[in-house]
Design an enzyme around this catalytic site. Structure first.
Site: not given
Length: 286
Positions: A204, A228, A278
């Site tokens: 991430d 996110s 993502q």
């Protein structure tokens, strides 16, 4: 034992509360919300604690609410399936009585396959050429904002060595393709599941930077409010998260305040070990 190892092990070491119920804590930082990779990694650990003899091959997750780093996070595991070859777990992260995060983790028993192929690793400088000492020799280093240098030099569980330094002071990358070498700050135990959880934690970091790179901007831009929204990851081949891995990223689309990013993660010898996708919120402050 280094501080980096202590931090990462303590972050990923959950306290069992009851069958299928675990508690995780956040490290003491100045962050206003829980780092997304932390919740991914901890939720994966919770799922792995309920499966024997199989390793994760994919995760699919949603960030629902910002996490509060001041209080523990409760992880509730649902055992959805234990089949002949696959096991499936759903994990919900809870704070203040609300779900803040949800993940599906699929596990696969080891087997031989008829097909085996992969994309090639991009040709980029090795991490040894991107040390702080080497980067400091480049004229552009003097122009790099101090807070960005601190970000990459700070004592954190994950070491980051970005390849395209020019994007930190305005250089546009038209195709949005950027590369970062990553590894844990210290050695981890020989537990393949732990290395997967550690890489999920690291995955991430910096991923939404691929959106910003097209515009010569970064996530450090105070005009931006990055977050996110969802995250998916597939594990392909064995690796160690405490050895250098190349995170090759791009962003094929951005629209309506959201940006899609993708990543391929390679060992230095060119072996593709994982893929990531993502979507994130990339809205500007009004």
């Amino acid at each position: 034992m280094s501080k980096g190892l202590i931090d990462l092990i303590s972050i990923l070491d959950l306290e069992p509360l009851e069958v299928n119920l675990f508690r995780g804590n956040s490290p003491k930082t100045s962050w206003q919300r829980v780092f997304g990779g932390q919740v991914i990694g901890q939720a994966m650990v919770a799922a792995c604690r309920t499966v024997e003899g199989r390793l994760p091959h994919s995760i699919h997750c949603y960030f629902i609410l910002p996490g509060d780093p001041q209080i523990p996070i409760i992880y509730e595991v649902e055992r959805l399936r234990d089949g002949k070859s696959y096991s499936t777990r759903r994990v919900t992260a809870i704070q203040h009585g609300n779900a803040i995060f949800s993940i599906m983790v699929s596990f696969h028993a080891e087997e031989e396959g008829a097909f085996n192929h992969q994309d090639k690793m991009p040709d980029v400088p090795p991490p040894e050429k991107l040390t702080a000492e080497e980067v400091a020799k480049q004229p552009m280093f003097r122009e790099m904002p101090e807070f960005i240098r601190r970000y990459y030099e700070s004592d954190r569980p994950i070491e980051l060595r970005p390849v395209e330094l020019g994007r930190y002071f305005g250089q546009k990358i038209d195709d949005g393709r950027i590369h970062v070498w990553i590894r844990t700050a210290a050695k981890l135990p020989d537990d393949p599941a732990l290395h997967m959880c550690a890489l999920a934690y690291a995955s991430d970091f910096s991923l939404l930077d691929a959106v910003m790179a097209r515009y010569g901007r970064t996530l450090f831009d105070k005009r931006m409010m990055p977050a996110s929204l969802d995250h998916a990851m597939w594990f392909h081949r064995p690796f160690r998260a405490d050895e250098w891995l190349l995170y090759a990223q791009d962003s094929p689309s951005a629209q309506d305040g959201r940006g899609l990013t993708r990543g391929l993660i390679f060992k230095p010898d060119g072996t593709l070990v994982a893929s990531v996708a993502q979507e994130g919120s990339v809205r500007q402050r009004k």
